[in-house]
Design a protein around this motif. Structure first.
Motif, short mmCIF file in Angstrom:
data_model
loop_
_atom_site.label_atom_id
_atom_site.label_comp_id
_atom_site.label_asym_id
_atom_site.label_seq_id
_atom_site.Cartn_x
_atom_site.Cartn_y
_atom_site.Cartn_z
N CYS A 221 -53.97 -19.47 -18.33
CA CYS A 221 -53.85 -18.53 -19.45
C CYS A 221 -53.97 -19.24 -20.80
O CYS A 221 -54.61 -18.74 -21.73
N ALA A 225 -57.21 -17.70 -22.64
CA ALA A 225 -56.77 -16.57 -23.46
C ALA A 225 -56.99 -16.85 -24.94
O ALA A 225 -57.12 -18.01 -25.37
N LEU A 237 -55.87 -11.71 -22.94
CA LEU A 237 -56.65 -12.29 -21.85
C LEU A 237 -58.00 -11.60 -21.77
O LEU A 237 -58.10 -10.38 -21.97
N THR A 242 -57.50 -10.21 -16.47
CA THR A 242 -56.38 -9.34 -16.81
C THR A 242 -55.44 -9.07 -15.63
O THR A 242 -54.23 -8.94 -15.80
N PRO A 245 -52.66 -12.49 -13.33
CA PRO A 245 -51.21 -12.75 -13.36
C PRO A 245 -50.42 -11.77 -12.50
O PRO A 245 -49.42 -12.14 -11.88
N ALA A 422 -47.32 -19.76 -22.29
CA ALA A 422 -48.75 -20.04 -22.47
C ALA A 422 -49.07 -20.31 -23.93
O ALA A 422 -49.90 -21.18 -24.25
#
Length: 426
Positions: A221, A225, A237, A242, A245, A422
């Protein structure tokens, strides 16, 4: 080596796991031989190709093959680390073989034994191109990579077949990761992570595997991202990432990694089925599918969440191993009072029948045959659904229709922690 075990006690499936896996065998675990789980599964082993099959040589032949082998040949930019699935190493070396191993590693060829249309092998690779080679490639222009898979097996009609699959593409050497991200397959990636985690679970503690999954997700991520450092609210993201996670959230809670309330044989059985099935089937095991039936419209997919459990709806849960028809409290009360038997309530009768018909369609071609369960809200059988849904966060989900007593965090809390870590990662 095929194994059909039906017993209320332990039969040693964990100890026989390698014997079944490395010969490409089938495994079915049930309570008794009188259950449909055993009867239907055993019958489906001998399923034949239909009359109208595309290949006339397959007509009326058994849907199985024998003496299967798989070879993997790569270009020099990357090497194969190993395979996870119903196979065993043939110990063949080549420049395509990596020194670091995953699963059945140290080879570019594997023996699969018995195979069927759903047999799937997961292959893992590593990039070996150095920095000097990258600079040279940038100067000389784009290069091409290739991967070739050679599958050989003996068909049920006795003839030998070879299938060669070759794929290629441009080798990405640009430091811009967005180009790589656009080709990311989050469903395949989730299944590959699940197989790797299950394989590591044989030799490592569950807590270590969960940390590895968390670290891998945070690194992914933070790299792909878009966000402002230290600002979780700016985290975005790309479309290709998407749902990933969410898959890992459900994987962490799944019986593949959580052994609570599961015997060693049951844990081994679940893992064996996961590591031999297709991507679509594996995703159902990781994140079960949930459909909602109501008077307001046609059946609709709903989130695997406690808020989807409502008194005036019927839910159909598919976990691959079990198929659950769950009646809300109001629906169950009306059914017990016999409203569906009265002509003026034909719509209610149709509502009760719809999830049953869809459940039969789900179970029609599945192997092993799943366990069919009918449950009512607030009754004992409801646990089969309540154990799978996303638990509520008492501080936020005040509108939840039912409480679940669990130590698991909700998906919302999981995502909040992921976004914070993240955006703080270096």
């Amino acid at each position: 080596v095929d194994l059909f075990a039906c017993c209320l006690d332990q039969i040693g499936l964990l100890e026989m796991k390698n014997c079944v896996d490395q010969t490409g065998g089938l495994v079915v675990l049930a309570d008794t031989f009188s259950q449909s789980v055993f009867k239907e599964s055993f019958r489906r082993v001998f399923t034949r190709f239909p009359e109208d099959t595309k290949n006339p040589q397959d007509k009326n032949q058994l849907m199985m093959a024998f003496a299967g082998t798989l070879e993997c040949i790569t270009s020099r930019e990357y090497r194969v680390r190993g395979a996870i699935g119903p196979c065993s190493s043939l110990k063949k070396k080549s420049p395509s073989v990596s020194d670091s191993e995953v699963g059945q590693g140290g080879t570019y060829a594997w023996r699969m034994g018995g195979i069927d249309p759903n047999t799937t092998i997961a292959l893992y690779f590593e990039v070996v191109q150095g920095q000097d080679q990258q600079q040279q490639q940038q100067q000389q222009g784009p290069r091409r990579r290739h991967l070739q898979l050679i599958t050989q097996y003996q068909h049920a009609n006795g003839k030998y077949r070879m299938r060669v699959t070759t794929v290629g593409g441009a080798w990405q050497s640009s430091p811009d990761v967005r180009t790589i991200g656009r080709s990311f397959d989050q469903e395949a990636a989730a299944v590959l992570m699940a197989r790797a985690a299950v394989h590591r679970a044989e030799t490592e503690e569950t807590t270590d595997i969960l940390r590895w999954l968390d670290r891998s997700l945070i690194r992914l991520c933070s790299r792909f991202a878009d966000y402002r450092k230290g600002d979780p609210s700016s985290f975005r993201l790309p479309m290709e990432f998407t749902i990933f996670p969410q898959f890992l959230f459900h994987l962490r809670r799944s019986p593949f990694l959580q052994n609570f309330n599961s015997s060693p044989d049951e844990s081994a059985y679940h893992r064996m089925i996961l590591t031999r099935n297709t991507t679509s089937n594996s995703l159902v095991m990781i994140q079960p599918a949930l459909l909602s039936y109501s008077f307001t419209g046609p059946p609709t997919p709903v989130l695997l969440d406690i808020n989807s459990v409502k008194p005036d709806t019927i839910l159909l849960l598919d976990t691959f191993f079990t198929v659950v028809v769950f009646h809300g409290e109001t629906i169950a009360s009306w059914r017990n009072q016999g409203y569906q038997d009265q002509p003026e309530y034909a719509s209610f009768r149709s509502l009760l029948q719809a999830p049953k018909d869809d459940a039969q369609a789900v179970m029609e071609d599945r192997f092993p045959f799943p366990r069919y369960i009918t449950a009512d809200q607030n009754k004992s059988q409801a646990r089969f659904l309540m154990a799978k849904v996303n638990p509520p966060d008492p501080g936020r989900d005040s509108g939840s229709s039912q409480l679940i007593f669990t130590d698991d965090v909700s998906l919302k809390v999981f995502m909040e922690h992921l976004l914070r870590l993240a955006t703080e990662a270096d």
